[in-house]
Scaffold this active site. Structure first.
Site, PDB file in Angstrom:
ATOM      1  N   ARG A  28       7.080  -2.921 -10.885  1.00 48.80           N
ATOM      2  CA  ARG A  28       7.621  -2.919  -9.526  1.00 48.80           C
ATOM      3  C   ARG A  28       6.507  -2.753  -8.503  1.00 48.80           C
ATOM      4  O   ARG A  28       6.128  -3.682  -7.812  1.00 48.80           O
ATOM      5  CB  ARG A  28       8.680  -1.815  -9.403  1.00 48.80           C
ATOM      6  CG  ARG A  28       9.537  -1.909  -8.136  1.00 48.80           C
ATOM      7  CD  ARG A  28       8.931  -1.251  -6.910  1.00 48.80           C
ATOM      8  NE  ARG A  28       8.643   0.166  -7.096  1.00 48.80           N
ATOM      9  CZ  ARG A  28       7.980   0.885  -6.186  1.00 48.80           C
ATOM     10  NH1 ARG A  28       7.519   0.326  -5.076  1.00 48.80           N
ATOM     11  NH2 ARG A  28       7.732   2.174  -6.404  1.00 48.80           N
ATOM     12  N   ASP A  29       5.933  -1.584  -8.430  1.00 48.86           N
ATOM     13  CA  ASP A  29       4.892  -1.315  -7.434  1.00 48.86           C
ATOM     14  C   ASP A  29       3.644  -2.141  -7.704  1.00 48.86           C
ATOM     15  O   ASP A  29       2.947  -2.546  -6.781  1.00 48.86           O
ATOM     16  CB  ASP A  29       4.563   0.180  -7.445  1.00 48.86           C
ATOM     17  CG  ASP A  29       3.757   0.613  -6.240  1.00 48.86           C
ATOM     18  OD1 ASP A  29       3.811  -0.080  -5.213  1.00 48.86           O
ATOM     19  OD2 ASP A  29       3.091   1.652  -6.322  1.00 48.86           O
ATOM     20  N   HIS A 223       1.987  10.318  -7.178  1.00 52.48           N
ATOM     21  CA  HIS A 223       1.778   8.873  -7.190  1.00 52.48           C
ATOM     22  C   HIS A 223       0.482   8.626  -6.425  1.00 52.48           C
ATOM     23  O   HIS A 223       0.454   8.664  -5.192  1.00 52.48           O
ATOM     24  CB  HIS A 223       2.971   8.187  -6.508  1.00 52.48           C
ATOM     25  CG  HIS A 223       2.913   6.708  -6.490  1.00 52.48           C
ATOM     26  ND1 HIS A 223       3.781   5.919  -7.222  1.00 52.48           N
ATOM     27  CD2 HIS A 223       2.103   5.846  -5.833  1.00 52.48           C
ATOM     28  CE1 HIS A 223       3.496   4.645  -7.013  1.00 52.48           C
ATOM     29  NE2 HIS A 223       2.486   4.579  -6.162  1.00 52.48           N
ATOM     30  N   HIS A 225      -3.190   6.697  -5.436  1.00 53.19           N
ATOM     31  CA  HIS A 225      -3.959   5.454  -5.332  1.00 53.19           C
ATOM     32  C   HIS A 225      -5.451   5.775  -5.400  1.00 53.19           C
ATOM     33  O   HIS A 225      -5.878   6.880  -5.047  1.00 53.19           O
ATOM     34  CB  HIS A 225      -3.630   4.738  -4.025  1.00 53.19           C
ATOM     35  CG  HIS A 225      -2.299   4.038  -4.044  1.00 53.19           C
ATOM     36  ND1 HIS A 225      -2.031   2.943  -3.261  1.00 53.19           N
ATOM     37  CD2 HIS A 225      -1.165   4.269  -4.746  1.00 53.19           C
ATOM     38  CE1 HIS A 225      -0.799   2.525  -3.485  1.00 53.19           C
ATOM     39  NE2 HIS A 225      -0.244   3.326  -4.380  1.00 53.19           N
ATOM     40  N   CYS A 256       0.356  -1.005  -1.571  1.00 49.13           N
ATOM     41  CA  CYS A 256       1.471  -1.105  -0.643  1.00 49.13           C
ATOM     42  C   CYS A 256       1.280  -2.307   0.279  1.00 49.13           C
ATOM     43  O   CYS A 256       0.262  -2.376   0.982  1.00 49.13           O
ATOM     44  CB  CYS A 256       1.585   0.166   0.192  1.00 49.13           C
ATOM     45  SG  CYS A 256       2.926   0.076   1.401  1.00 49.13           S
TER      46      CYS A 256
END
Length: 315
Positions: A28-29, A223, A225, A256
């Site tokens: 998904r991400d 989560h 990055h 994102c």
């Protein structure tokens, strides 16, 4: 020739959890910002391979508007493919942005859900087209309705450690939003370093603030990055702070699409390598996860950004 490199030596550090959950978000991400179309069958195969590698949760897709994220326009077909494969859909949450997305997810037979909000005003307006607390209220409504439908709901908070338009974000501001998601019925709240600006001390401060607001540590996830190369250091800080769930994306793919400075997620392979070296159990087969990740990055036409993959599979 140097000897073949296997897994790292294990050296337990006192105070760390004995076992953690790696929550896989690559399907998904990881894929949502990719311009190269990935066929539905390839997405289903990716999810099945990650599940077979031992990952307990593999987020499947998102029921956002296809106009926003064309890559995930096949969300109903992905869920149908997983159901046809006989998989437990409760282990494959789908992200829903609003009531319409929830309608589509339920129609498709989704077994678990995820909602997302922003810790900052500007990102909420740019990403969700709502004021910050309007977005929280919308997520609360989706969560409450999902619970009535018997679907467990996970919550995401974006821009937890910094916002490209607003700058630093106060930990207390994050705590308010995280507590609101918990109160709405989310079983877990994932704190997102959307642009990767967090550092280890900052991670500890945010976790402490959220816990002080009444969110139990065992219901928190991170989560992270790797924009500034801090993701693994921040995982370690999270472990010291008692967090036991970490999101990661196989191959380090993703970012994102609404935050220009956000680069790839923490690579699942790199997270697994570090946790293995710390003697922290995950139940995940690193080699199998690596193979799944290589299949995806090959499909996308580029090498894996995972440092572990680059070291172990240089060709």
């Amino acid at each position: 020739m140097p000897p073949e490199v296997g897994l790292p030596s294990r050296h337990r550090v006192p105070g760390l959890p004995e076992r953690v959950t790696v929550y896989e978000v690559g399907a998904r991400d990881g894929l949502q910002a990719e311009a190269v179309p990935v066929p539905t069958a390839a997405k289903v195969r990716m999810i099945r391979e990650l599940l077979a590698a031992g990952l307990p949760m593999v987020e499947a897709t998102s029921f956002v508007s296809p106009r926003w994220i064309p890559q995930l326009a096949d969300a109903p077909e992905v869920v149908a493919g997983l159901a046809e494969a006989g998989l437990d859909l409760a282990r494959h949450p789908v992200l829903v942005p609003n009531d319409r997305g929830l309608d589509r997810a339920l129609e498709a037979g989704a077994g678990a859900l995820a909602v997302f909000v922003s810790a900052t005003e500007t990102f909420a307006r740019r990403n969700l087209n709502m004021e910050r607390w309007e977005a929280v209220e919308a997520a609360q409504k989706v969560t409450e309705r999902g619970a009535l439908e018997g679907r467990p709901v996970r919550g995401y908070v974006s821009m937890v450690f910094g916002d490209p338009w607003e700058g630093p974000v106060a930990p207390g501001q994050v705590a308010e939003v995280a507590r609101a998601l918990l109160d709405a019925g989310c079983y877990e709240v994932s704190l997102g370093d959307t642009i990767g600006v967090g550092t280890p001390g900052h991670v500890g401060a945010v976790v402490d603030a959220v816990v002080a607001a009444g969110v139990p540590r065992e219901r928190l996830a991170l989560h992270l990055h790797d924009t500034y190369g801090q993701a693994l250091a921040n995982v370690y800080a999270g472990l010291l702070a008692g967090v036991e769930t970490f999101d990661a994306s196989v191959g380090g793919i993703g970012g994102c699409p609404y935050a220009g400075s956000a680069t790839g997620n923490l690579a699942t392979e790199d997270l697994l390598w570090m946790l293995t070296g710390l003697g922290v159990e995950t139940g995940v087969d690193l080699d199998a996860a690596m193979r799944a990740g290589l299949a995806v990055t090959t499909l996308l036409g580029r090498p894996s950004p995972s440092r572990v993959v680059q070291a172990l599979r240089p060709n």
